[in-house]
Motif scaffolding. Structure first.
Motif, PDB file in Angstrom:
ATOM      1  N   ILE A  11      60.239  26.246 -63.193  1.00 18.77           N
ATOM      2  CA  ILE A  11      59.410  25.519 -62.237  1.00 18.77           C
ATOM      3  C   ILE A  11      58.831  24.271 -62.908  1.00 18.77           C
ATOM      4  N   VAL A  12      58.832  23.169 -62.173  1.00 21.11           N
ATOM      5  CA  VAL A  12      58.148  21.949 -62.588  1.00 21.11           C
ATOM      6  C   VAL A  12      56.997  21.753 -61.605  1.00 21.11           C
ATOM      7  N   GLY A  13      55.820  21.500 -62.123  1.00 15.65           N
ATOM      8  CA  GLY A  13      54.673  21.269 -61.259  1.00 15.65           C
ATOM      9  C   GLY A  13      54.154  19.853 -61.398  1.00 15.65           C
ATOM     10  N   VAL A  14      53.773  19.258 -60.281  1.00 15.23           N
ATOM     11  CA  VAL A  14      53.069  17.981 -60.282  1.00 15.23           C
ATOM     12  C   VAL A  14      51.757  18.234 -59.550  1.00 15.23           C
ATOM     13  N   LYS A  15      50.676  17.820 -60.190  1.00 19.43           N
ATOM     14  CA  LYS A  15      49.351  18.106 -59.642  1.00 19.43           C
ATOM     15  C   LYS A  15      48.535  16.819 -59.658  1.00 19.43           C
ATOM     16  N   PHE A  16      47.678  16.680 -58.650  1.00 14.79           N
ATOM     17  CA  PHE A  16      46.738  15.575 -58.589  1.00 14.79           C
ATOM     18  C   PHE A  16      45.343  16.157 -58.507  1.00 14.79           C
ATOM     19  N   GLU A  17      44.410  15.542 -59.230  1.00 13.37           N
ATOM     20  CA  GLU A  17      43.037  16.013 -59.272  1.00 13.37           C
ATOM     21  C   GLU A  17      42.075  14.866 -59.013  1.00 13.37           C
TER      22      GLU A  17
ATOM     23  N   PRO B 215      42.105  20.172 -57.138  1.00 19.76           N
ATOM     24  CA  PRO B 215      43.516  19.847 -57.357  1.00 19.76           C
ATOM     25  C   PRO B 215      44.414  20.191 -56.174  1.00 19.76           C
ATOM     26  N   THR B 216      45.480  19.451 -56.086  1.00 16.14           N
ATOM     27  CA  THR B 216      46.568  19.773 -55.177  1.00 16.14           C
ATOM     28  C   THR B 216      47.824  19.787 -56.024  1.00 16.14           C
ATOM     29  N   ILE B 217      48.529  20.912 -56.036  1.00 20.78           N
ATOM     30  CA  ILE B 217      49.724  21.063 -56.862  1.00 20.78           C
ATOM     31  C   ILE B 217      50.910  21.422 -55.978  1.00 20.78           C
ATOM     32  N   VAL B 218      52.058  20.861 -56.323  1.00 21.81           N
ATOM     33  CA  VAL B 218      53.313  21.233 -55.678  1.00 21.81           C
ATOM     34  C   VAL B 218      54.278  21.599 -56.800  1.00 21.81           C
ATOM     35  N   GLU B 219      54.997  22.707 -56.616  1.00 20.43           N
ATOM     36  CA  GLU B 219      55.935  23.181 -57.629  1.00 20.43           C
ATOM     37  C   GLU B 219      57.344  23.195 -57.050  1.00 20.43           C
ATOM     38  N   VAL B 220      58.306  22.767 -57.883  1.00 19.71           N
ATOM     39  CA  VAL B 220      59.707  22.722 -57.485  1.00 19.71           C
ATOM     40  C   VAL B 220      60.536  23.230 -58.665  1.00 19.71           C
ATOM     41  N   ALA B 221      61.552  24.015 -58.396  1.00 23.03           N
ATOM     42  CA  ALA B 221      62.441  24.507 -59.460  1.00 23.03           C
ATOM     43  C   ALA B 221      63.572  23.517 -59.700  1.00 23.03           C
ATOM     44  N   ASN B 222      63.864  23.278 -60.970  1.00 17.40           N
ATOM     45  CA  ASN B 222      65.049  22.484 -61.281  1.00 17.40           C
ATOM     46  C   ASN B 222      66.277  23.400 -61.274  1.00 17.40           C
ATOM     47  N   THR B 223      67.440  22.840 -61.020  1.00 11.68           N
ATOM     48  CA  THR B 223      68.680  23.628 -61.012  1.00 11.68           C
ATOM     49  C   THR B 223      69.695  23.099 -62.016  1.00 11.68           C
ATOM     50  N   GLN B 224      69.599  21.820 -62.382  1.00  8.37           N
ATOM     51  CA  GLN B 224      70.524  21.237 -63.359  1.00  8.37           C
ATOM     52  C   GLN B 224      70.073  21.632 -64.765  1.00  8.37           C
ATOM     53  N   VAL B 225      71.025  21.980 -65.613  1.00  7.40           N
ATOM     54  CA  VAL B 225      70.720  22.362 -66.987  1.00  7.40           C
ATOM     55  C   VAL B 225      71.756  21.751 -67.925  1.00  7.40           C
TER      56      VAL B 225
ATOM     57  N   LEU C 295      63.775  15.616 -58.797  1.00  3.09           N
ATOM     58  CA  LEU C 295      63.058  16.613 -58.015  1.00  3.09           C
ATOM     59  C   LEU C 295      62.127  15.893 -57.037  1.00  3.09           C
ATOM     60  N   THR C 296      61.952  16.479 -55.855  1.00  2.78           N
ATOM     61  CA  THR C 296      61.108  15.892 -54.810  1.00  2.78           C
ATOM     62  C   THR C 296      59.937  16.820 -54.526  1.00  2.78           C
ATOM     63  N   PHE C 297      58.734  16.259 -54.560  1.00  3.22           N
ATOM     64  CA  PHE C 297      57.489  16.989 -54.336  1.00  3.22           C
ATOM     65  C   PHE C 297      56.822  16.420 -53.092  1.00  3.22           C
ATOM     66  N   ASP C 298      56.656  17.230 -52.074  1.00  6.84           N
ATOM     67  CA  ASP C 298      56.090  16.783 -50.803  1.00  6.84           C
ATOM     68  C   ASP C 298      54.579  17.020 -50.808  1.00  6.84           C
ATOM     69  N   PHE C 299      53.814  15.933 -50.924  1.00  8.72           N
ATOM     70  CA  PHE C 299      52.352  16.004 -50.930  1.00  8.72           C
ATOM     71  C   PHE C 299      51.760  15.644 -49.577  1.00  8.72           C
ATOM     72  N   SER C 300      52.513  15.839 -48.497  1.00 16.73           N
ATOM     73  CA  SER C 300      51.973  15.535 -47.166  1.00 16.73           C
ATOM     74  C   SER C 300      50.779  16.430 -46.840  1.00 16.73           C
ATOM     75  N   ILE C 301      50.649  17.569 -47.528  1.00 17.10           N
ATOM     76  CA  ILE C 301      49.474  18.432 -47.348  1.00 17.10           C
ATOM     77  C   ILE C 301      48.201  17.765 -47.860  1.00 17.10           C
ATOM     78  N   ALA C 302      48.358  16.693 -48.653  1.00 17.51           N
ATOM     79  CA  ALA C 302      47.203  16.022 -49.249  1.00 17.51           C
ATOM     80  C   ALA C 302      46.900  14.670 -48.602  1.00 17.51           C
ATOM     81  N   ILE C 303      47.575  14.347 -47.492  1.00 18.33           N
ATOM     82  CA  ILE C 303      47.317  13.061 -46.842  1.00 18.33           C
ATOM     83  C   ILE C 303      45.836  12.954 -46.489  1.00 18.33           C
TER      84      ILE C 303
END
Length: 171
Positions: free
Chosen positions: A84-90, A98-108, A115-123
């Motif tokens: 999981i990769v997390g991006v958070k804003f505080e 804080p508002t955090i969105v987590e997305v899993a990477n698949t490429q290795v 990766l795309t993080f949808d922060f529309s919950i924080a508008i």
């Protein structure tokens, strides 16, 4: 991106909850093919003794408010395992905001992935700190993660906004 002369070139990044907290490094891109042909990228070393949520943050983004024009955050990552990769804003002026969105990477195995993080919950919410948790994982050994090309946009088309195409390269 972490190229010279871009937005964020002189920003300070703090590493936390990562054992001895080795500094975030700006290094030559270890795989400048595929979707990331940048010359330089950020290198985060997640230590074995660090917390699963070992992170890096910057307060240099200034105060900003999410809107429909900037609520989709994208970041390119290069990792050896899927986690999981997390991006958070505080908002550091609030006790807990804080508002955090987590997305899993698949490429290795050295391939870059966007990766795309949808922060529309924080508008409508205002923040002044950006946090990247590049490898939300309980490690049994040190892990190296690279990230690059952080952008804020709406519906896949980058807009002219003060956080667009963040570049952390020092001059």
């Amino acid at each position: 991106d972490f190229e010279p002369g871009g937005v964020g070139a002189s920003w300070t990044w703090v590493v936390d909850d990562n054992g001895t907290d080795p500094a975030l490094e700006i290094v030559a891109n270890p795989n400048s093919s595929g979707i990331n042909t940048s010359d330089t990228v950020a290198k985060f070393t997640a230590t074995e003794e660090g917390q699963p949520w070992a992170l890096t943050y910057t307060d240099n983004i200034g105060s900003f408010t999410f809107s429909e024009n900037n609520s989709i955050v994208k970041i390119k990552v290069r990792k050896d395992i899927p986690t999981i990769v997390g991006v958070k804003f505080e908002d550091t002026t609030q006790a807990y905001s804080p508002t955090i969105v987590e997305v899993a990477n698949t490429q290795v195995n050295g391939d870059w992935e966007e990766l795309t993080f949808d922060f529309s919950i924080a508008i409508g919410k205002t923040y002044n700190r950006m946090v990247v948790i590049p490898d939300f994982y309980d490690r049994s050994l040190d892990t190296t993660i690279y990230f690059d090309d952080i952008s804020f946009n709406a519906g896949g088309s980058v807009v002219n906004y003060n956080l667009q195409d963040i570049d952390f390269e020092s001059n």
